[in-house]
Design an enzyme around this catalytic site. Structure first.
Site, PDB file in Angstrom:
ATOM      1  N   ASP A  22      61.874  55.374  48.253  1.00 15.23           N
ATOM      2  CA  ASP A  22      60.833  55.469  49.272  1.00 15.23           C
ATOM      3  C   ASP A  22      59.484  55.031  48.695  1.00 15.23           C
ATOM      4  O   ASP A  22      58.452  55.240  49.332  1.00 15.23           O
ATOM      5  CB  ASP A  22      60.734  56.902  49.801  1.00 15.23           C
ATOM      6  CG  ASP A  22      60.344  57.891  48.709  1.00 15.23           C
ATOM      7  OD1 ASP A  22      60.757  57.682  47.552  1.00 15.23           O
ATOM      8  OD2 ASP A  22      59.628  58.871  48.997  1.00 15.23           O
ATOM      9  N   GLU A  48      77.497  58.619  40.480  1.00 14.39           N
ATOM     10  CA  GLU A  48      76.283  59.052  41.182  1.00 14.39           C
ATOM     11  C   GLU A  48      75.243  59.456  40.129  1.00 14.39           C
ATOM     12  O   GLU A  48      75.401  60.480  39.462  1.00 14.39           O
ATOM     13  CB  GLU A  48      76.596  60.254  42.079  1.00 14.39           C
ATOM     14  CG  GLU A  48      77.475  59.936  43.267  1.00 14.39           C
ATOM     15  CD  GLU A  48      76.683  59.457  44.468  1.00 14.39           C
ATOM     16  OE1 GLU A  48      75.466  59.724  44.523  1.00 14.39           O
ATOM     17  OE2 GLU A  48      77.284  58.808  45.339  1.00 14.39           O
ATOM     18  N   ARG A  87      67.177  64.816  51.053  1.00 11.39           N
ATOM     19  CA  ARG A  87      65.960  65.617  51.186  1.00 11.39           C
ATOM     20  C   ARG A  87      64.720  64.791  50.873  1.00 11.39           C
ATOM     21  O   ARG A  87      63.697  64.898  51.546  1.00 11.39           O
ATOM     22  CB  ARG A  87      66.039  66.828  50.253  1.00 11.39           C
ATOM     23  CG  ARG A  87      67.153  67.800  50.597  1.00 11.39           C
ATOM     24  CD  ARG A  87      67.113  69.028  49.705  1.00 11.39           C
ATOM     25  NE  ARG A  87      68.251  69.907  49.970  1.00 11.39           N
ATOM     26  CZ  ARG A  87      68.384  71.119  49.448  1.00 11.39           C
ATOM     27  NH1 ARG A  87      67.465  71.599  48.630  1.00 11.39           N
ATOM     28  NH2 ARG A  87      69.440  71.857  49.731  1.00 11.39           N
ATOM     29  N   GLU A 122      64.417  61.655  51.280  1.00 11.08           N
ATOM     30  CA  GLU A 122      64.224  60.708  52.376  1.00 11.08           C
ATOM     31  C   GLU A 122      63.539  61.382  53.563  1.00 11.08           C
ATOM     32  O   GLU A 122      62.643  60.802  54.182  1.00 11.08           O
ATOM     33  CB  GLU A 122      65.571  60.138  52.791  1.00 11.08           C
ATOM     34  CG  GLU A 122      65.495  59.010  53.787  1.00 11.08           C
ATOM     35  CD  GLU A 122      66.819  58.302  53.966  1.00 11.08           C
ATOM     36  OE1 GLU A 122      66.851  57.321  54.727  1.00 11.08           O
ATOM     37  OE2 GLU A 122      67.817  58.729  53.349  1.00 11.08           O
ATOM     38  N   ASP A 139      72.298  62.709  29.902  1.00 12.94           N
ATOM     39  CA  ASP A 139      71.620  61.453  30.177  1.00 12.94           C
ATOM     40  C   ASP A 139      72.585  60.462  30.824  1.00 12.94           C
ATOM     41  O   ASP A 139      73.669  60.206  30.294  1.00 12.94           O
ATOM     42  CB  ASP A 139      71.059  60.879  28.874  1.00 12.94           C
ATOM     43  CG  ASP A 139      70.195  59.670  29.112  1.00 12.94           C
ATOM     44  OD1 ASP A 139      70.751  58.573  29.345  1.00 12.94           O
ATOM     45  OD2 ASP A 139      68.967  59.795  29.058  1.00 12.94           O
ATOM     46  N   ASP A 168      63.298  58.887  40.108  1.00 10.55           N
ATOM     47  CA  ASP A 168      61.877  59.114  39.848  1.00 10.55           C
ATOM     48  C   ASP A 168      61.171  57.759  39.759  1.00 10.55           C
ATOM     49  O   ASP A 168      61.546  56.915  38.946  1.00 10.55           O
ATOM     50  CB  ASP A 168      61.715  59.882  38.533  1.00 10.55           C
ATOM     51  CG  ASP A 168      60.309  60.431  38.345  1.00 10.55           C
ATOM     52  OD1 ASP A 168      59.340  59.788  38.806  1.00 10.55           O
ATOM     53  OD2 ASP A 168      60.182  61.506  37.735  1.00 10.55           O
TER      54      ASP A 168
END
Length: 213
Positions: free
Chosen positions: A157, A47, A193, A195, A99, A121
């Site tokens: 998004d 993830e 959140r 989304e 990282d 991001d």
């Protein structure tokens, strides 16, 4: 951070945490074996950018037969995820600080069942596009760690980033798109959140799901 998050970081990091900079690279001198983190050998889900951890916890709780290795740089998010993992008594989640691409280099090739990149991001300004995670060289590194048939699942998004992601993923010779375009929103991916905020202002969500050939 809240007092709860500070306490979680102090008390739970030694149990569930891994600093990427401290891990031993995967090479002949001393391979980094994710199984050692979990105490078992199971399919691994990476993830990337777990945020505050809600999505990771919900998916891991519903998927106990796979192990979830979440990588994040945001300290409050790491602390909150530690708290949630302990609260829900999850045995199949570990948290890496550092990282994500450095962590990918540590993983054995062909060892990951799935890579999740949910709402990274978008770096919307053109001069910052080089900082985006989903770009050809980075995708090649991610794909090299996927097992054959493994899944690379991205969601965003940001419409322009979605188009860029799709073009980049389509161009990778080791990936195939079973949906021939954007994927239907999978039921197993919780609403994040980010989304909810995007939907509230009318921004569409794009899921891109690719498999390693």
């Amino acid at each position: 951070m809240s007092g709860r998050q500070v306490a979680a970081l102090e008390q739970l990091w030694p149990v569930y945490g891994l600093r990427v900079a401290d891990a031993v690279p995967f090479d002949s001198a001393g391979p980094f074996d994710p199984a050692g983190l979990f105490g078992r050998r199971a399919p691994l889900v990476l993830e990337i950018g777990s945020g505050m951890g809600d999505t990771t916890v919900e998916m891991a709780a519903a998927d106990p037969d796979r192990d979830y290795l979440a990588v994040e740089v945001h300290t409050p998010g790491i602390a909150n995820l530690l708290y949630l993992v302990h609260l829900h008594e999850l045995r199949n989640v570990r948290i890496a600080e550092g990282d994500a691409l450095d962590l990918v280099e540590l993983l054995p090739p062909d060892s990951v069942a799935a890579v999740h990149v949910f709402f990274p991001d978008p770096w919307p300004k053109s001069r910052h596009h080089k900082r985006r995670l989903i770009q050809p060289a980075h995708v090649a590194r991610l794909r090299s760690r996927l097992a054959v048939g493994g899944t690379l699942h991205c969601a965003t998004d940001w419409a322009e980033y979605a188009e860029s992601m799709r073009a980049t993923l389509d161009a990778d010779p080791g990936l195939v798109n079973p949906h021939d375009g954007y994927a239907p929103r999978p039921a197993h991916r919780p609403v994040t959140r980010f989304e909810r905020r995007a939907l509230a202002v009318g921004r569409p969500i794009a899921d891109l799901i690719y498999l390693r050939r």
